[in-house]
Design an enzyme around this catalytic site. Structure first.
Site, PDB file in Angstrom:
ATOM      1  N   ARG A 188     -12.903  24.486  47.144  1.00 38.74           N
ATOM      2  CA  ARG A 188     -12.501  25.935  46.301  1.00 38.74           C
ATOM      3  C   ARG A 188     -12.395  26.930  47.566  1.00 38.74           C
ATOM      4  O   ARG A 188     -13.501  27.161  48.111  1.00 38.74           O
ATOM      5  CB  ARG A 188     -13.691  26.301  45.397  1.00 38.74           C
ATOM      6  CG  ARG A 188     -13.174  25.768  43.917  1.00 38.74           C
ATOM      7  CD  ARG A 188     -14.133  26.672  42.932  1.00 38.74           C
ATOM      8  NE  ARG A 188     -15.400  27.233  43.301  1.00 38.74           N
ATOM      9  CZ  ARG A 188     -15.918  27.963  42.318  1.00 38.74           C
ATOM     10  NH1 ARG A 188     -15.516  28.065  41.282  1.00 38.74           N
ATOM     11  NH2 ARG A 188     -17.248  28.341  42.809  1.00 38.74           N
TER      12      ARG A 188
ATOM     13  N   THR B 230      -9.882  33.050  46.253  1.00 39.81           N
ATOM     14  CA  THR B 230      -9.281  33.006  45.342  1.00 39.81           C
ATOM     15  C   THR B 230      -9.730  32.051  44.003  1.00 39.81           C
ATOM     16  O   THR B 230      -9.271  32.030  43.141  1.00 39.81           O
ATOM     17  CB  THR B 230      -7.788  32.145  45.643  1.00 39.81           C
ATOM     18  OG1 THR B 230      -8.172  31.000  46.239  1.00 39.81           O
ATOM     19  CG2 THR B 230      -6.918  33.188  46.651  1.00 39.81           C
TER      20      THR B 230
ATOM     21  N   ASP C 168     -24.899  25.844  44.232  1.00 42.71           N
ATOM     22  CA  ASP C 168     -23.964  24.900  44.654  1.00 42.71           C
ATOM     23  C   ASP C 168     -24.327  23.578  44.714  1.00 42.71           C
ATOM     24  O   ASP C 168     -25.324  23.244  45.413  1.00 42.71           O
ATOM     25  CB  ASP C 168     -23.745  25.344  45.873  1.00 42.71           C
ATOM     26  CG  ASP C 168     -22.324  24.791  46.363  1.00 42.71           C
ATOM     27  OD1 ASP C 168     -21.522  25.622  47.208  1.00 42.71           O
ATOM     28  OD2 ASP C 168     -22.318  23.521  46.722  1.00 42.71           O
TER      29      ASP C 168
ATOM     30  N   ASP D  34     -24.203  21.621  48.098  1.00 40.34           N
ATOM     31  CA  ASP D  34     -25.164  22.199  49.168  1.00 40.34           C
ATOM     32  C   ASP D  34     -26.594  21.582  48.563  1.00 40.34           C
ATOM     33  O   ASP D  34     -27.397  21.016  49.523  1.00 40.34           O
ATOM     34  CB  ASP D  34     -25.381  23.626  49.033  1.00 40.34           C
ATOM     35  CG  ASP D  34     -24.261  24.421  49.910  1.00 40.34           C
ATOM     36  OD1 ASP D  34     -23.484  23.598  50.740  1.00 40.34           O
ATOM     37  OD2 ASP D  34     -24.150  25.469  49.890  1.00 40.34           O
TER      38      ASP D  34
HETATM   39  C1  PRP Z   1     -17.577  22.599  43.594  1.00 40.90           C
HETATM   40  C2  PRP Z   1     -17.840  21.607  42.550  1.00 40.90           C
HETATM   41  C3  PRP Z   1     -16.427  21.489  41.888  1.00 40.90           C
HETATM   42  C4  PRP Z   1     -15.795  22.897  41.922  1.00 40.90           C
HETATM   43  C5  PRP Z   1     -15.841  23.358  40.572  1.00 40.90           C
HETATM   44  O1  PRP Z   1     -17.095  21.994  44.711  1.00 40.90           O
HETATM   45  O2  PRP Z   1     -18.277  20.403  43.013  1.00 40.90           O
HETATM   46  O3  PRP Z   1     -15.766  20.533  42.711  1.00 40.90           O
HETATM   47  O4  PRP Z   1     -16.721  23.480  42.869  1.00 40.90           O
HETATM   48  O5  PRP Z   1     -14.927  24.582  40.581  1.00 40.90           O
HETATM   49  P1  PRP Z   1     -13.936  24.864  40.004  1.00 40.90           P
HETATM   50  O6  PRP Z   1     -13.976  24.487  38.392  1.00 40.90           O
HETATM   51  O7  PRP Z   1     -13.840  26.424  39.672  1.00 40.90           O
HETATM   52  O8  PRP Z   1     -12.850  24.219  40.491  1.00 40.90           O
HETATM   53  P2  PRP Z   1     -16.876  22.986  45.984  1.00 40.90           P
HETATM   54  O9  PRP Z   1     -15.366  23.542  45.829  1.00 40.90           O
HETATM   55  O10 PRP Z   1     -17.759  23.950  46.226  1.00 40.90           O
HETATM   56  O11 PRP Z   1     -16.876  21.987  47.348  1.00 40.90           O
HETATM   57  P3  PRP Z   1     -17.984  20.960  47.624  1.00 40.90           P
HETATM   58  O12 PRP Z   1     -18.166  20.026  46.632  1.00 40.90           O
HETATM   59  O13 PRP Z   1     -17.464  20.576  48.786  1.00 40.90           O
HETATM   60  O14 PRP Z   1     -19.309  22.003  47.575  1.00 40.90           O
HETATM   61  N1  URA Z   2     -19.440  24.674  42.032  1.00 45.45           N
HETATM   62  C1  URA Z   2     -21.051  24.798  42.181  1.00 45.45           C
HETATM   63  O1  URA Z   2     -21.163  23.958  43.159  1.00 45.45           O
HETATM   64  N2  URA Z   2     -21.582  25.365  41.419  1.00 45.45           N
HETATM   65  C2  URA Z   2     -21.065  26.283  40.411  1.00 45.45           C
HETATM   66  O2  URA Z   2     -21.805  26.999  40.094  1.00 45.45           O
HETATM   67  C3  URA Z   2     -19.627  26.633  40.484  1.00 45.45           C
HETATM   68  C4  URA Z   2     -18.837  25.809  41.271  1.00 45.45           C
END
Ligand code: PRP
Ligand code: URA
Length: 212
Positions: free
Chosen positions: A107, A111, A203, A206
């Site tokens: 993400r 944005t 997160d 993380d």
């Molecule tokens: C997080 C999560 C989803 C997304 C959800 O991933 O694991 O994939 O955000 O958000 P949305 O519904 O607003 O699209 P992130 O983009 O943080 O990547 P990561 O898993 O690599 O930490």
């Molecule tokens: N992605 C995450 O990992 N946590 C949130 O709360 C939203 C998006």
């Protein structure tokens, strides 16, 4: 949030118990990872009442009978990287021979739109039951794009499974993809200004991989 025919929210006390520990900022990475897997297995059990089955003959010590078993290789697991990786083993516990496709999405922090950086899916996926997994369904952007990608490969039987959903995101996915069953363990209150789910768990990537 309004009711959608294709949204199933579990709210099971055993899952709620595990989610309470998952949310706690003091929960270690190891425990977090284990809980994500356990919750995923419980959700998978409930989500696959319609799994394709077949009949086989089984000979017990007393007689031969016809039994129902799960059709081999009927399910493909597709985690959204990174955090979805934490759910793969939880599905594999129940579908050990399921192949795994990967969709890499990140993400954009400003944005909040997902950027797809990787996609590798097993061949023949169009005839399978595809379960897309990601612990967090926030704005719904990642889920919608992942489902679009899978549909573009010709898949018709798709499920999406998230541990925590925000009402905004769940509604968005439910409306964009009424033919996809969306399973969420628990529906949280809302998103904050940075697109994080409240109360949420922070997160997920993380916390699973120790990157903060
Ligand atoms: C997080 C999560 C989803 C997304 C959800 O991933 O694991 O994939 O955000 O958000 P949305 O519904 O607003 O699209 P992130 O983009 O943080 O990547 P990561 O898993 O690599 O930490
Ligand atoms: N992605 C995450 O990992 N946590 C949130 O709360 C939203 C998006």
């Amino acid at each position: 949030m309004k009711n959608y025919d294709n949204v199933i929210i579990f709210d099971h006390p055993l899952i709620r118990h595990k989610i309470a520990i998952l949310r706690d900022a003091r929960t270690s990475m190891k425990e977090f990872r284990e809980l994500v897997e356990e919750i995923t297995t419980l959700m998978t059990y409930e989500s696959f009442k319609d799994v394709p089955t077949t009949e086989i003959e089984v000979t017990t010590p007393l007689e031969t009978c016809t039994q129902t078993v799960v059709k081999d290789n009927s399910v493909v697991i597709v985690p959204i990287l990174r955090a979805g990786l934490g759910m793969v083993n939880g599905v594999h516990v129940l579908f050990p021979s399921a192949k795994v496709g990967h969709i890499g999405m990140c993400r954009n922090e400003e944005t909040l739109l997902p950027d797809t950086y990787y996609c590798k899916l097993p061949s023949g996926i169009e005839d399978k039951f595809v379960i897309i997994v990601d612990p967090m369904l926030a704005t719904g952007g990642s889920a919608c794009d992942a489902i679009d990608l899978i549909k573009a490969k010709g898949c018709k039987k798709i499920k999406f499974m998230a541990i925590i959903g925000a009402p905004e995101g769940v509604s968005k996915v439910a409306e964009a993809h009424p033919d996809v069953d969306i399973y969420v363990s628990t529906l949280d209150r809302c998103l904050n200004e940075y697109g994080y789910i409240l109360p949420g768990l922070g997160d997920a990537g993380d916390r699973l991989f120790g990157t903060k």
